[in-house]
Scaffold this motif. Sequence first.
Motif, PDB file in Angstrom:
ATOM      1  N   THR A  65     102.763  23.925  26.195  1.00 54.64           N
ATOM      2  CA  THR A  65     102.770  23.381  24.843  1.00 54.64           C
ATOM      3  C   THR A  65     102.498  24.514  23.858  1.00 54.64           C
ATOM      4  OG1 THR A  65     100.407  22.807  24.947  1.00 54.64           O
ATOM      5  CG2 THR A  65     101.990  21.090  25.575  1.00 54.64           C
ATOM      6  N   ALA A  66     102.957  24.320  22.635  1.00 50.89           N
ATOM      7  CA  ALA A  66     102.763  25.352  21.620  1.00 50.89           C
ATOM      8  C   ALA A  66     102.800  24.741  20.234  1.00 50.89           C
ATOM      9  CB  ALA A  66     103.856  26.422  21.744  1.00 50.89           C
ATOM     10  N   ARG A  67     102.289  25.517  19.283  1.00 49.21           N
ATOM     11  CA  ARG A  67     102.405  25.149  17.875  1.00 49.21           C
ATOM     12  C   ARG A  67     103.195  26.249  17.169  1.00 49.21           C
ATOM     13  NH1 ARG A  67      99.513  27.597  14.160  1.00 49.21           N
ATOM     14  NH2 ARG A  67      97.947  29.110  14.801  1.00 49.21           N
ATOM     15  N   PRO A  68     103.997  25.876  16.173  1.00 43.62           N
ATOM     16  CA  PRO A  68     104.784  26.886  15.464  1.00 43.62           C
ATOM     17  C   PRO A  68     103.887  27.737  14.566  1.00 43.62           C
ATOM     18  CG  PRO A  68     105.075  24.750  14.431  1.00 43.62           C
ATOM     19  CD  PRO A  68     104.225  24.529  15.651  1.00 43.62           C
ATOM     20  N   THR A  69     104.208  29.019  14.461  1.00 41.04           N
ATOM     21  CA  THR A  69     103.453  29.915  13.584  1.00 41.04           C
ATOM     22  C   THR A  69     104.337  30.562  12.518  1.00 41.04           C
ATOM     23  OG1 THR A  69     103.714  31.752  15.142  1.00 41.04           O
ATOM     24  CG2 THR A  69     101.701  30.409  15.336  1.00 41.04           C
ATOM     25  N   GLY A  70     105.645  30.361  12.599  1.00 40.71           N
ATOM     26  CA  GLY A  70     106.546  30.934  11.611  1.00 40.71           C
ATOM     27  C   GLY A  70     107.989  30.737  11.997  1.00 40.71           C
ATOM     28  N   GLY A  71     108.866  31.224  11.133  1.00 38.54           N
ATOM     29  CA  GLY A  71     110.291  31.133  11.397  1.00 38.54           C
ATOM     30  C   GLY A  71     110.876  29.794  10.991  1.00 38.54           C
ATOM     31  N   GLU A  72     112.185  29.712  11.107  1.00 34.79           N
ATOM     32  CA  GLU A  72     112.941  28.500  10.782  1.00 34.79           C
ATOM     33  C   GLU A  72     113.899  28.196  11.925  1.00 34.79           C
ATOM     34  OE1 GLU A  72     112.719  26.427   8.167  1.00 34.79           O
ATOM     35  OE2 GLU A  72     111.023  27.616   7.453  1.00 34.79           O
ATOM     36  N   PRO A  73     114.121  26.915  12.249  1.00 32.37           N
ATOM     37  CA  PRO A  73     115.084  26.583  13.299  1.00 32.37           C
ATOM     38  C   PRO A  73     116.447  27.210  13.005  1.00 32.37           C
ATOM     39  CG  PRO A  73     113.814  24.650  12.703  1.00 32.37           C
ATOM     40  CD  PRO A  73     113.476  25.724  11.696  1.00 32.37           C
ATOM     41  N   THR A  74     116.881  28.074  13.930  1.00 34.43           N
ATOM     42  CA  THR A  74     118.121  28.829  13.770  1.00 34.43           C
ATOM     43  C   THR A  74     118.858  28.877  15.100  1.00 34.43           C
ATOM     44  OG1 THR A  74     116.984  30.225  12.149  1.00 34.43           O
ATOM     45  CG2 THR A  74     119.067  31.051  13.035  1.00 34.43           C
ATOM     46  N   PRO A  75     120.111  28.445  15.155  1.00 37.13           N
ATOM     47  CA  PRO A  75     120.872  28.511  16.409  1.00 37.13           C
ATOM     48  C   PRO A  75     121.040  29.954  16.897  1.00 37.13           C
ATOM     49  CG  PRO A  75     121.973  27.099  14.821  1.00 37.13           C
ATOM     50  CD  PRO A  75     120.883  27.824  14.078  1.00 37.13           C
ATOM     51  N   ASN A  99     108.821  13.375  28.688  1.00 37.50           N
ATOM     52  CA  ASN A  99     108.039  12.149  28.881  1.00 37.50           C
ATOM     53  C   ASN A  99     106.639  12.453  29.407  1.00 37.50           C
ATOM     54  OD1 ASN A  99     110.002  10.436  27.877  1.00 37.50           O
ATOM     55  ND2 ASN A  99     110.878  10.010  29.884  1.00 37.50           N
ATOM     56  N   HIS A 100     106.514  13.409  30.317  1.00 34.35           N
ATOM     57  CA  HIS A 100     105.180  13.793  30.794  1.00 34.35           C
ATOM     58  C   HIS A 100     104.325  14.293  29.630  1.00 34.35           C
ATOM     59  CE1 HIS A 100     106.607  14.411  35.206  1.00 34.35           C
ATOM     60  NE2 HIS A 100     106.304  13.165  34.962  1.00 34.35           N
ATOM     61  N   TYR A 101     104.924  15.075  28.750  1.00 30.39           N
ATOM     62  CA  TYR A 101     104.188  15.542  27.569  1.00 30.39           C
ATOM     63  C   TYR A 101     103.766  14.357  26.701  1.00 30.39           C
ATOM     64  CZ  TYR A 101     103.269  17.040  22.872  1.00 30.39           C
ATOM     65  OH  TYR A 101     102.679  17.189  21.641  1.00 30.39           O
ATOM     66  N   LEU A 102     104.705  13.463  26.400  1.00 25.42           N
ATOM     67  CA  LEU A 102     104.421  12.343  25.502  1.00 25.42           C
ATOM     68  C   LEU A 102     103.390  11.378  26.093  1.00 25.42           C
ATOM     69  CD1 LEU A 102     108.031  11.621  24.195  1.00 25.42           C
ATOM     70  CD2 LEU A 102     106.157  12.753  22.960  1.00 25.42           C
ATOM     71  N   GLN A 103     103.357  11.255  27.410  1.00 29.60           N
ATOM     72  CA  GLN A 103     102.390  10.366  28.066  1.00 29.60           C
ATOM     73  C   GLN A 103     100.998  10.968  28.127  1.00 29.60           C
ATOM     74  OE1 GLN A 103     104.354   9.714  31.801  1.00 29.60           O
ATOM     75  NE2 GLN A 103     105.932   8.431  30.890  1.00 29.60           N
ATOM     76  N   ALA A 104     100.901  12.282  27.950  1.00 27.48           N
ATOM     77  CA  ALA A 104      99.610  13.007  27.923  1.00 27.48           C
ATOM     78  C   ALA A 104      98.703  12.602  29.089  1.00 27.48           C
ATOM     79  CB  ALA A 104      98.918  12.795  26.584  1.00 27.48           C
ATOM     80  N   ALA A 105      99.264  12.545  30.286  1.00 25.39           N
ATOM     81  CA  ALA A 105      98.512  12.118  31.468  1.00 25.39           C
ATOM     82  C   ALA A 105      97.851  13.277  32.206  1.00 25.39           C
ATOM     83  CB  ALA A 105      99.436  11.358  32.407  1.00 25.39           C
ATOM     84  N   GLY A 106      97.864  14.459  31.624  1.00 26.35           N
ATOM     85  CA  GLY A 106      97.299  15.631  32.304  1.00 26.35           C
ATOM     86  C   GLY A 106      98.398  16.415  32.949  1.00 26.35           C
ATOM     87  N   PRO A 107      98.102  17.611  33.406  1.00 23.90           N
ATOM     88  CA  PRO A 107      99.161  18.458  33.972  1.00 23.90           C
ATOM     89  C   PRO A 107      99.863  17.812  35.158  1.00 23.90           C
ATOM     90  CG  PRO A 107      97.174  19.741  33.621  1.00 23.90           C
ATOM     91  CD  PRO A 107      96.815  18.292  33.379  1.00 23.90           C
ATOM     92  N   HIS A 108     101.188  17.833  35.095  1.00 27.34           N
ATOM     93  CA  HIS A 108     102.022  17.358  36.205  1.00 27.34           C
ATOM     94  C   HIS A 108     102.168  18.509  37.207  1.00 27.34           C
ATOM     95  CE1 HIS A 108     105.345  15.467  38.338  1.00 27.34           C
ATOM     96  NE2 HIS A 108     105.932  16.651  38.319  1.00 27.34           N
ATOM     97  N   ILE A 109     101.975  18.227  38.468  1.00 22.10           N
ATOM     98  CA  ILE A 109     102.170  19.226  39.512  1.00 22.10           C
ATOM     99  C   ILE A 109     103.269  18.690  40.417  1.00 22.10           C
ATOM    100  CG2 ILE A 109     101.123  20.587  41.353  1.00 22.10           C
ATOM    101  CD1 ILE A 109      99.728  20.993  38.640  1.00 22.10           C
ATOM    102  N   GLU A 146     102.633  29.789  19.125  1.00 21.87           N
ATOM    103  CA  GLU A 146     101.406  30.156  19.827  1.00 21.87           C
ATOM    104  C   GLU A 146     101.199  29.126  20.940  1.00 21.87           C
ATOM    105  OE1 GLU A 146      96.991  31.184  18.393  1.00 21.87           O
ATOM    106  OE2 GLU A 146      97.661  29.179  17.802  1.00 21.87           O
ATOM    107  N   ILE A 147     100.981  29.586  22.152  1.00 24.36           N
ATOM    108  CA  ILE A 147     100.797  28.686  23.297  1.00 24.36           C
ATOM    109  C   ILE A 147      99.436  27.996  23.192  1.00 24.36           C
ATOM    110  CG2 ILE A 147     100.683  28.545  25.827  1.00 24.36           C
ATOM    111  CD1 ILE A 147     103.484  29.239  24.549  1.00 24.36           C
ATOM    112  N   THR A 148      99.437  26.679  23.446  1.00 23.41           N
ATOM    113  CA  THR A 148      98.213  25.892  23.316  1.00 23.41           C
ATOM    114  C   THR A 148      97.795  25.169  24.588  1.00 23.41           C
ATOM    115  OG1 THR A 148      99.486  23.994  22.500  1.00 23.41           O
ATOM    116  CG2 THR A 148      98.578  25.520  20.838  1.00 23.41           C
ATOM    117  N   GLY A 149      98.688  25.042  25.573  1.00 23.41           N
ATOM    118  CA  GLY A 149      98.327  24.295  26.772  1.00 23.41           C
ATOM    119  C   GLY A 149      99.473  24.215  27.764  1.00 23.41           C
ATOM    120  N   ILE A 150      99.305  23.329  28.730  1.00 24.50           N
ATOM    121  CA  ILE A 150     100.298  23.176  29.797  1.00 24.50           C
ATOM    122  C   ILE A 150     100.634  21.699  29.995  1.00 24.50           C
ATOM    123  CG2 ILE A 150      98.517  23.167  31.602  1.00 24.50           C
ATOM    124  CD1 ILE A 150     100.618  24.671  33.385  1.00 24.50           C
TER     125      ILE A 150
END
Length: 157
Positions: free
Chosen positions: A107-117, A146-156, A75-79
């Motif tokens: 960004t997203a959160r998992p809602t189901g499934g299993e990691p599968t190649p 890194n932009h995600y991990l730094q959580a500095a707001g949306p990169h443009i 499920e999408i949660t952000g950008i």
Amino acid sequence: MTSRIDYYNDPDAPPPNSLVPSVNVVVTDEAGALLLIHRSDNDNWALPGGAIDLGESIPAAAVRETLEETGVTCEITGIVGTYSDPRHVILYTSNGEARQEFSIVLTARPTGGEPTPSSESREVRWVAPRDIESYRMDRSMRMRINHYLQAAGPHIG
């Protein structure tokens, strides 16, 4: 066999001949681990993602691509940001397409499934942020993470 080559600010890069809107998705589990794929086309690790199809919304493309490449529904949660640096050219050796970077990272959160190649991913796994640096990936993918991990707001860019 490599069929995708990423160039950045490289005078030997082929001139771009296409621009394709695409998405990448930072899916994180409850522990904060990121869902990564080991790409089949260039042997690098990356976030799931791909081209947005005609008639498809950005979030729908992100959910579809994540499921296709990883087996995980989300499920999408952000950008995280937008990435359109003309110095980043992606060459697909199978057909000669030289694509200028154009990606929206969500960004997203998992809602189901299993990691599968899949045919696009040799491996799929959850990776703790502290371990990301040990995974081989293109500079543009590492920058997005890194932009995600730094959580500095949306990169443009």
